[in-house]
Design an enzyme around this catalytic site. Structure first.
Site, PDB file in Angstrom:
ATOM      1  N   GLN A   1       0.850  -1.203   0.000  1.00 55.64           N
ATOM      2  CA  GLN A   1       0.000   0.000   0.000  1.00 55.64           C
ATOM      3  C   GLN A   1       0.887   1.256   0.000  1.00 55.64           C
ATOM      4  O   GLN A   1       0.589   2.247   0.682  1.00 55.64           O
ATOM      5  CB  GLN A   1      -0.912   0.012   1.234  1.00 55.64           C
ATOM      6  CG  GLN A   1      -2.195  -0.768   1.074  1.00 55.64           C
ATOM      7  CD  GLN A   1      -3.183  -0.121   0.106  1.00 55.64           C
ATOM      8  OE1 GLN A   1      -3.187   1.093  -0.114  1.00 55.64           O
ATOM      9  NE2 GLN A   1      -4.034  -0.931  -0.481  1.00 55.64           N
ATOM     10  N   SER A   2       1.965   1.236  -0.754  1.00 55.53           N
ATOM     11  CA  SER A   2       2.954   2.321  -0.683  1.00 55.53           C
ATOM     12  C   SER A   2       2.444   3.659  -1.236  1.00 55.53           C
ATOM     13  O   SER A   2       2.020   3.746  -2.395  1.00 55.53           O
ATOM     14  CB  SER A   2       4.191   1.891  -1.474  1.00 55.53           C
ATOM     15  OG  SER A   2       5.037   2.989  -1.702  1.00 55.53           O
ATOM     16  N   ASN A   3       2.543   4.698  -0.400  1.00 59.53           N
ATOM     17  CA  ASN A   3       2.237   6.063  -0.858  1.00 59.53           C
ATOM     18  C   ASN A   3       3.310   6.535  -1.827  1.00 59.53           C
ATOM     19  O   ASN A   3       3.035   7.254  -2.781  1.00 59.53           O
ATOM     20  CB  ASN A   3       2.206   7.023   0.339  1.00 59.53           C
ATOM     21  CG  ASN A   3       1.176   6.616   1.355  1.00 59.53           C
ATOM     22  OD1 ASN A   3      -0.002   6.517   1.038  1.00 59.53           O
ATOM     23  ND2 ASN A   3       1.611   6.349   2.585  1.00 59.53           N
TER      24      ASN A   3
END
Ligand SMILES: Cc1ncc(COP(=O)(O)O)c(C=O)c1O
Length: 337
Positions: A75-77
């Site tokens: 779920q990397s920003n």
């Protein structure tokens, strides 16, 4: 320190606001807490990576890249914003997703939904502990075989080039302090890949401002993280040919608020997210800013700040990820209201 000689793509045309968190400050009985709204930065969904990418993407363009390659958790920003920068610049983007404490879910909401919406060229999923640097090198070589030119954006934008974005942020904060006639005693920020923390320390130190900076760790132990941040500061000092050595003691981290692990929120994290939503209408996330706010509140309770201090919390973003954690955030029985 003038960073003008370094190429920069502008992704935010304004200063992000600094706002008082009056209800929160009152609820805690002091200090005076303010927020720097870097969650409102440019590119898709905002957040701290936008400032780093201004310098990193400019470097990629200078090197003639046609594709950005980077890595992060599922779920990397950082992956979302690197992809957004690629879209804006007409480049392609390939992402390496590491399953750190969370399994990849092809139907996930949050940032994963945005990877698909922005038409990522490739998503490669690898298990926790993979040598991501080696994997990204292999992705770059694959592109070379196709006659393409990939640019590897360091994990989290956490290197000396990315950190220049947060030197700029510290100058922006000092300008706003003058404009608002407000002197901050402390800045509290997330410390993850380390570029945000390193850039803030370097900017405040080179401006000779008397503001202490506290990093709240999201993954590593205190010593590991302080060494990581200081390593970026040393590389940044070399890049900028700084005469004045930035002392190691300017890097201060706390590892007491990580909770069960990276991307796994503790009860304090969830409480902090609920408290900010319910007192200030501000959204925090369970991986980064919720932990940092839990740390800030924990430090208030321990008497780390004086009641009169002015404390600036850097809101580094992460908001799109919260939709993937809705049930974790809402199913909390012990509601602080
Ligand atoms: C929302 C958010 N806050 C904070 C951080 C940590 O910043 P840094 O990697 O510069 O330490 C990240 C990194 O991914 C992030 O996405």
């Amino acid at each position: 320190m003038n960073l003008q000689e370094f190429p920069r793509q502008i992704y935010t045309e304004f200063k992000t606001p600094i706002q008082p968190l009056c209800h929160l400050s009152k609820r805690l009985g002091g200090p005076n807490i303010y927020v720097k709204r870097d969650d409102l930065l440019g590119l898709t969904g905002g957040g701290n990576k936008t400032r780093k990418l201004e310098f990193l993407v400019a470097d990629a363009l200078k090197q003639g890249a046609d594709t950005l390659i980077t890595t992060g958790a599922v779920q990397s920003n950082h992956c979302r914003l690197t992809l957004a920068a690629a879209v804006k610049e007409g480049l392609r983007c390939r992402l390496l997703l590491e399953e750190r404490n969370r399994k990849y879910n092809p139907n996930a909401n949050g940032n994963h939904f945005l990877f698909e919406l922005m038409d990522v060229e490739q998503l490669k999923v690898v298990p926790d502990g993979t040598d991501v640097v080696k994997e990204m090198e292999a992705m770059k070589q694959e592109l070379e075989l196709e006659g393409r030119n990939g640019y590897i954006v360091a994990e989290g934008g956490g290197n000396d080039i990315g950190a220049m974005g947060y030197m700029n942020c510290s100058y922006e904060i000092l300008e706003q302090s003058d404009e608002m006639d407000l002197k901050f005693d402390h800045i509290v920020t997330a410390s993850g890949s380390g570029g945000t923390h390193a850039g803030l320390v370097a900017g405040i130190h080179t401006s000779k401002a008397d503001v202490s900076i506290t990093g709240i760790n999201v993954r590593r132990s205190k010593l590991q993280q302080e060494e990581k941040v200081y390593g970026i500061i040393k590389n940044l000092s070399n890049r900028l040919i700084l005469q004045d050595i930035i002392p190691r003691k300017t890097v201060q981290c706390f590892d007491d608020y990580i909770g069960p692990g990276y991307a796994l929120p503790s009860e304090e994290t969830i409480n902090a997210i609920q408290l900010l939503a319910q007192t200030e209408g501000i959204l925090l996330d369970p991986v980064y800013t919720g932990k940092v706010m839990a740390g800030l509140i924990g430090l208030v309770k321990k008497g780390y700040f004086s009641k009169e201090d002015k404390v600036l919390f850097i809101h580094t973003g992460g908001t799109p990820a919260i939709y993937e954690y809705a049930s974790t955030i809402l199913n909390k029985e012990n509601n602080p209201k």
